[in-house]
Scaffold this motif. Structure first.
Motif, PDB file in Angstrom:
ATOM      1  N   ASN A  45       0.822  -1.209   0.000  1.00 30.46           N
ATOM      2  CA  ASN A  45       0.000   0.000   0.000  1.00 30.46           C
ATOM      3  C   ASN A  45       0.858   1.262   0.000  1.00 30.46           C
ATOM      4  N   LYS A  46       1.927   1.252   0.790  1.00 29.56           N
ATOM      5  CA  LYS A  46       2.825   2.411   0.829  1.00 29.56           C
ATOM      6  C   LYS A  46       3.414   2.695  -0.547  1.00 29.56           C
ATOM      7  N   ASP A  49       0.643   4.037  -2.814  1.00 28.40           N
ATOM      8  CA  ASP A  49       0.283   5.404  -2.434  1.00 28.40           C
ATOM      9  C   ASP A  49       1.315   6.404  -2.946  1.00 28.40           C
ATOM     10  N   LYS A  53       0.676   9.440  -6.463  1.00 28.98           N
ATOM     11  CA  LYS A  53       0.976  10.872  -6.400  1.00 28.98           C
ATOM     12  C   LYS A  53       1.687  11.362  -7.658  1.00 28.98           C
TER      13      LYS A  53
END
Length: 316
Positions: A45-46, A49, A53
């Motif tokens: 997930n990191k 994420d 961006k």
């Protein structure tokens, strides 16, 4: 939503080049993993994420069932993503067969799918654009090699696995077992399947140690299984006496390496899976050609290199 600027003339060849005649769409990229209850998937997930961006005009959702064995729940999550017309899907399939109809629905809806971590069966190959994962067979072989180096080529070892039939499990444990068979005369006990539940792995390992007092080695094939295995070794007083090799690299496993409970851990590029998964599906959404397979790598981490950059880059 913006409308597609160029019509899709054909679905032929989508598996290789993505949605070649579609323009990039603003909208949701759904990242659906095997479970959210694991630091491995949280690290995915990191990475995802961070990647979103850099992808202009898109948002990301992250979801997964309560456990890796909740396959029907994951199928529903993919189907729901298709029904709400997401722009793209990044999926870590929990079962190689059960997810095929769902990703076929995405393909029919002209939604590109990028798989991470685990493969689907051959029936699903036309319906996804790229597969990003550890070369699990090679990683399993590396673990077997590490174990043989410490326990020798004779005696008894046990395999503590996770979900039978999962794509990553088939490659990882298959590579491990085949290497052991080819390069040693070690007898394998198991595999035992924890369903990726740490407590189950702890109990299973405790039982295996008790019923096999002559056991020389253990292989814990994923994060929760390896953590449970390590805790069982500590609680039984056999930490450092039975050679153990684990998989993945959360804080618990790092501690076990540092204190000698585990000889080594094979650490996957989980952050990379999330990061490259989102970047790759965005490229496919834009009609760009994407690689059918990308090896995200694995690093063997032991006490000798755990504080070095090669390890720090993948530990989480």
């Amino acid at each position: 939503m913006k409308q597609i600027l160029a019509p899709l003339r054909s679905l032929v060849g989508l598996a290789v080049v993505g949605l070649a005649s579609a323009a990039a769409q603003a909208g949701e990229i759904a990242v659906i993993v095997k479970t959210t209850n694991s630091t491995f998937w949280q690290n995915v997930n990191k990475g995802a994420d961070a990647a979103i961006k850099t992808v202009t005009g898109h948002t990301m959702t992250f979801s997964g069932p309560a456990s890796e064995s909740a396959i029907a729940d994951q199928v529903s999550m993919v189907e729901n993503a298709v029904n709400r017309k997401v722009a793209g899907i990044v999926l870590a399939p929990s079962d190689p067969d059960a997810l095929v109809p769902a990703i076929k629905k995405a393909w029919e809806a002209r939604i590109p799918v990028v798989l991470i971590d685990s493969m689907v069966s051959d029936a699903g190959k036309p319906y996804y654009q790229s597969f990003l994962a550890t070369d699990n067979r090679l990683a399993g072989e590396l673990c077997a090699k590490q174990l043989i180096a410490k326990v020798g080529t004779t005696g008894k070892i046990a395999v503590m696995s996770y979900v039978a039939g999962a794509g990553s499990e088939l490659g990882r444990v298959g590579g491990f077992r085949d290497y052991i068979a080819k390069h040693s005369k070690l007898q394998i006990v198991g595999p035992f399947y924890s369903q990726s539940q740490m407590a189950t792995a702890l109990n299973q390992t405790t039982d295996v140690l008790a019923s096999n007092p002559d056991l020389k080695g253990l292989f814990g094939a994923n994060e929760p299984t390896a953590v449970g295995m390590g805790r069982a070794l500590v609680q039984s007083g056999k930490a450092g006496k039975v050679v153990a090799v684990g998989f993945d690299g959360n804080e618990d496993l790092q501690k076990f390496v540092k204190d000698g409970t585990l000889e080594a851990i094979a650490v996957q590029g989980s952050y990379q899976m999330g990061h490259l998964g989102v970047k790759t599906v965005a490229e496919a959404m834009a009609g760009k050609k994407v690689a059918k397979f990308v090896d995200t790598g694995a690093v063997m981490v032991g006490k000798g290199n755990i504080d070095k950059p090669e390890a720090k880059n993948v530990l989480y």
